[in-house]
Design a protein around this motif. Structure first.
Motif, PDB file in Angstrom:
ATOM      1  N   ALA A 277       0.831  -1.208   0.000  1.00 52.10           N
ATOM      2  CA  ALA A 277       0.000   0.000   0.000  1.00 52.10           C
ATOM      3  C   ALA A 277       0.862   1.253   0.000  1.00 52.10           C
ATOM      4  CB  ALA A 277      -0.921   0.003   1.209  1.00 52.10           C
ATOM      5  N   LYS A 278       0.351   2.304  -0.630  1.00 50.58           N
ATOM      6  CA  LYS A 278       1.023   3.602  -0.634  1.00 50.58           C
ATOM      7  C   LYS A 278      -0.035   4.670  -0.414  1.00 50.58           C
ATOM      8  CE  LYS A 278       4.195   6.472  -3.413  1.00 50.58           C
ATOM      9  NZ  LYS A 278       5.242   6.546  -2.393  1.00 50.58           N
ATOM     10  N   SER A 279      -0.021   5.280   0.748  1.00 46.71           N
ATOM     11  CA  SER A 279      -1.039   6.257   1.122  1.00 46.71           C
ATOM     12  C   SER A 279      -0.913   7.545   0.304  1.00 46.71           C
ATOM     13  CB  SER A 279      -0.907   6.592   2.619  1.00 46.71           C
ATOM     14  OG  SER A 279      -1.843   7.576   3.005  1.00 46.71           O
ATOM     15  N   SER A 280      -2.030   8.236   0.182  1.00 45.44           N
ATOM     16  CA  SER A 280      -1.991   9.590  -0.393  1.00 45.44           C
ATOM     17  C   SER A 280      -1.535  10.585   0.664  1.00 45.44           C
ATOM     18  CB  SER A 280      -3.382   9.990  -0.905  1.00 45.44           C
ATOM     19  OG  SER A 280      -4.288  10.142   0.176  1.00 45.44           O
ATOM     20  N   ASP A 281      -1.517  10.137   1.941  1.00 46.04           N
ATOM     21  CA  ASP A 281      -1.131  11.002   3.068  1.00 46.04           C
ATOM     22  C   ASP A 281      -1.930  12.303   3.053  1.00 46.04           C
ATOM     23  OD1 ASP A 281       0.799   9.217   4.149  1.00 46.04           O
ATOM     24  OD2 ASP A 281       2.187   9.799   2.571  1.00 46.04           O
ATOM     25  N   TRP A 282      -3.236  12.160   2.819  1.00 44.98           N
ATOM     26  CA  TRP A 282      -4.106  13.344   2.803  1.00 44.98           C
ATOM     27  C   TRP A 282      -3.962  14.150   4.088  1.00 44.98           C
ATOM     28  CZ3 TRP A 282      -9.256  13.493   5.393  1.00 44.98           C
ATOM     29  CH2 TRP A 282      -9.859  14.746   5.248  1.00 44.98           C
ATOM     30  N   LEU A 283      -4.086  13.460   5.225  1.00 49.25           N
ATOM     31  CA  LEU A 283      -3.854  14.106   6.515  1.00 49.25           C
ATOM     32  C   LEU A 283      -2.889  13.253   7.325  1.00 49.25           C
ATOM     33  CD1 LEU A 283      -7.341  15.408   7.784  1.00 49.25           C
ATOM     34  CD2 LEU A 283      -5.378  16.765   7.072  1.00 49.25           C
ATOM     35  N   SER A 284      -1.670  13.729   7.501  1.00 51.49           N
ATOM     36  CA  SER A 284      -0.725  13.028   8.365  1.00 51.49           C
ATOM     37  C   SER A 284      -1.256  13.084   9.791  1.00 51.49           C
ATOM     38  CB  SER A 284       0.650  13.698   8.304  1.00 51.49           C
ATOM     39  OG  SER A 284       1.237  13.518   7.036  1.00 51.49           O
ATOM     40  N   SER A 285      -1.329  11.929  10.433  1.00 47.75           N
ATOM     41  CA  SER A 285      -1.975  11.841  11.741  1.00 47.75           C
ATOM     42  C   SER A 285      -1.119  11.046  12.712  1.00 47.75           C
ATOM     43  CB  SER A 285      -3.344  11.174  11.600  1.00 47.75           C
ATOM     44  OG  SER A 285      -4.135  11.870  10.645  1.00 47.75           O
ATOM     45  N   VAL A 286      -1.225  11.404  13.981  1.00 50.34           N
ATOM     46  CA  VAL A 286      -0.430  10.733  15.007  1.00 50.34           C
ATOM     47  C   VAL A 286      -1.309  10.255  16.148  1.00 50.34           C
ATOM     48  CG1 VAL A 286       1.741  11.953  14.566  1.00 50.34           C
ATOM     49  CG2 VAL A 286       0.060  12.952  16.142  1.00 50.34           C
ATOM     50  N   LYS A 287      -0.835   9.194  16.785  1.00 46.08           N
ATOM     51  CA  LYS A 287      -1.439   8.737  18.043  1.00 46.08           C
ATOM     52  C   LYS A 287      -0.410   8.963  19.135  1.00 46.08           C
ATOM     53  CE  LYS A 287      -1.994   4.324  18.862  1.00 46.08           C
ATOM     54  NZ  LYS A 287      -2.479   2.934  18.776  1.00 46.08           N
ATOM     55  N   ILE A 288      -0.799   9.676  20.169  1.00 47.67           N
ATOM     56  CA  ILE A 288       0.104  10.031  21.265  1.00 47.67           C
ATOM     57  C   ILE A 288      -0.291   9.230  22.503  1.00 47.67           C
ATOM     58  CG2 ILE A 288       0.895  11.930  22.743  1.00 47.67           C
ATOM     59  CD1 ILE A 288      -0.032  13.812  20.374  1.00 47.67           C
ATOM     60  N   ASP A 289       0.666   8.678  23.185  1.00 45.73           N
ATOM     61  CA  ASP A 289       0.387   7.969  24.431  1.00 45.73           C
ATOM     62  C   ASP A 289       0.169   9.014  25.524  1.00 45.73           C
ATOM     63  OD1 ASP A 289       0.400   6.472  26.786  1.00 45.73           O
ATOM     64  OD2 ASP A 289       1.791   4.996  25.970  1.00 45.73           O
ATOM     65  N   CYS A 290      -1.074   9.445  25.645  1.00 49.45           N
ATOM     66  CA  CYS A 290      -1.384  10.565  26.545  1.00 49.45           C
ATOM     67  C   CYS A 290      -1.094  10.236  28.005  1.00 49.45           C
ATOM     68  CB  CYS A 290      -2.838  10.986  26.366  1.00 49.45           C
ATOM     69  SG  CYS A 290      -3.167  11.765  24.764  1.00 49.45           S
ATOM     70  N   LYS A 291      -1.316   9.001  28.402  1.00 45.78           N
ATOM     71  CA  LYS A 291      -1.022   8.620  29.790  1.00 45.78           C
ATOM     72  C   LYS A 291       0.465   8.753  30.072  1.00 45.78           C
ATOM     73  CE  LYS A 291      -4.899   5.491  30.658  1.00 45.78           C
ATOM     74  NZ  LYS A 291      -5.307   4.092  30.953  1.00 45.78           N
ATOM     75  N   LYS A 292       1.263   8.306  29.137  1.00 45.69           N
ATOM     76  CA  LYS A 292       2.711   8.332  29.333  1.00 45.69           C
ATOM     77  C   LYS A 292       3.257   9.752  29.389  1.00 45.69           C
ATOM     78  CE  LYS A 292       5.057   4.851  27.857  1.00 45.69           C
ATOM     79  NZ  LYS A 292       5.768   3.841  27.049  1.00 45.69           N
ATOM     80  N   VAL A 293       2.699  10.646  28.560  1.00 45.32           N
ATOM     81  CA  VAL A 293       3.208  12.028  28.535  1.00 45.32           C
ATOM     82  C   VAL A 293       2.545  12.893  29.598  1.00 45.32           C
ATOM     83  CG1 VAL A 293       3.793  11.891  26.095  1.00 45.32           C
ATOM     84  CG2 VAL A 293       1.565  12.841  26.773  1.00 45.32           C
TER      85      VAL A 293
END
Length: 372
Positions: A277-293
């Protein structure tokens, strides 16, 4: 001074030129040369046989469901995380949406969950290539074939994305695209239906023009819809399509910048891609470990905003929206984890390399994470 844009459209002289041509031609409404030209070029880009333009991505999805005969009593499987426009057309048809959880890494509909959700009433699956990232289409098509059900690809966010050499939106039975102002390309509004099945597309083309038999004047043989694209919109689409390669190059570059800067940071993860697969990367998105930070996603988002960086929350799991709570079954644990910890980062092609670098480094600063 940074002027960072989340998902604003990129419009310029080319778009002005095509709009002027359209206005000067007098063909500004639904009849004229720009609509068929846009459809032809779009089909050529996708390497698909047939395309018909419509008024929105929602209209595209509705017409696909309608054409395939989805009706009252039928069930359609959809991911719990998507924009609500994926699901509303199912209800317009009188059918029942069946929500399943997503994969924790790709954030896309999980084929294992699809298999569990199939019943004798299941008539279709709508995989959503979330934020431009292709679903596991081989497995989904295999499941669909085994169970004799349709696959309608929601490719509204994934124009230009590839799955094993094929464009998203061309692998299922029908593909649907959106040209809303924040999409990979825009016509202001608008959408497109794509398929290699000439009968389906021809009938949809007939239906979206009020089911009018043009050979008999104002004679209508079925109940139709006023879902036609205008020539003004199509002229804008032609201009944007000519710039699509550059837009995709930029969006993929932004994703690589984020990926490089966040590499090795265990508190931050990005969407992963399936093999081939090769994304169009329309919206680069992240998941943050909120508990850890030690911060909530709201706090992180507010602090980014204070520093001039716009972001957007991941889509709320549809099963929590008032019209759809009655369809909630199961825990949807991956969907909730992504929603509660995820953000869309600035991905507009108006941004520069330095803008994106600033975003990534500012996020690390806010989270008090030093590059390891």
């Amino acid at each position: 001074m940074y002027n960072i844009q989340l998902d604003s459209p990129n419009l310029g002289d080319k778009e002005k030129d095509y709009l002027v041509k359209c206005i000067e031609s007098g063909y500004v409404s639904t009849v004229g040369p720009f609509v068929p030209e846009f459809e032809r070029r779009f089909a050529e880009f996708l390497n698909v046989n047939h395309c018909v333009s419509v008024q929105s991505g929602t209209a595209a999805l509705y017409m696909a469901l309608y054409e395939l005969g989805i009706k009252d009593g039928d069930e359609v499987i959809v991911p719990a995380i998507t924009f609500v426009a994926t699901v509303n057309p199912i209800v317009y048809c009188g059918a029942t949406p069946v929500f399943v959880d997503v994969d924790k890494d790709t954030w896309n509909i999980d084929p294992k969950e699809i298999e569990k959700a199939i019943t004798p009433k299941t008539k279709a699956i709508i995989p959503v290539h979330l934020y431009g990232n292709p679903c596991d289409m081989d497995k989904i098509m295999e499941i669909a074939k085994e169970n004799n059900i349709y696959v309608i690809e929601d490719a509204t966010e994934s124009l230009g994305a590839l799955y094993k050499g094929r464009m998203t939106g061309t692998i299922g039975h029908i593909g649907c695209f959106s040209f809303n102002g924040n999409k990979v390309i825009t016509t202001g509004g608008g959408g497109m239906v794509a398929s290699n099945n000439e009968d389906w597309v021809s009938h949809i083309r007939f239906l979206v023009n009020q089911a009018r038999d043009m050979t008999q004047g104002y004679f209508h043989t079925e109940i139709g819809f006023n879902y036609r694209m205008t020539n003004l919109e199509a002229s804008l689409g032609i201009a944007q399509l000519e710039r699509l390669a550059g837009f995709l190059e930029k969006k993929r570059m932004y994703f690589e910048i984020y990926k490089k800067i966040f590499n090795g940071i265990e508190e931050i993860s990005l969407q992963t891609e399936y093999e081939g697969a090769k994304s169009s990367d329309w919206l680069s998105s992240v998941k943050i470990d909120c508990k850890k930070v030690g911060m909530t996603i709201h706090q992180i988002q507010d602090e980014l905003k204070r520093r001039g960086i716009p972001t957007r929350r991941i889509f709320n799991p549809i099963v929590d929206l008032p019209p759809y709570k009655k369809y909630k079954k199961g825990s949807y644990s991956n969907s909730y984890e992504i929603y509660e910890n995820g953000l869309n980062l600035p991905s507009s092609t108006l941004n520069t390399y330095e803008d994106v670098k600033y975003v990534a480094k500012t996020l690390l600063d806010i989270l008090s994470i030093k590059k390891r």
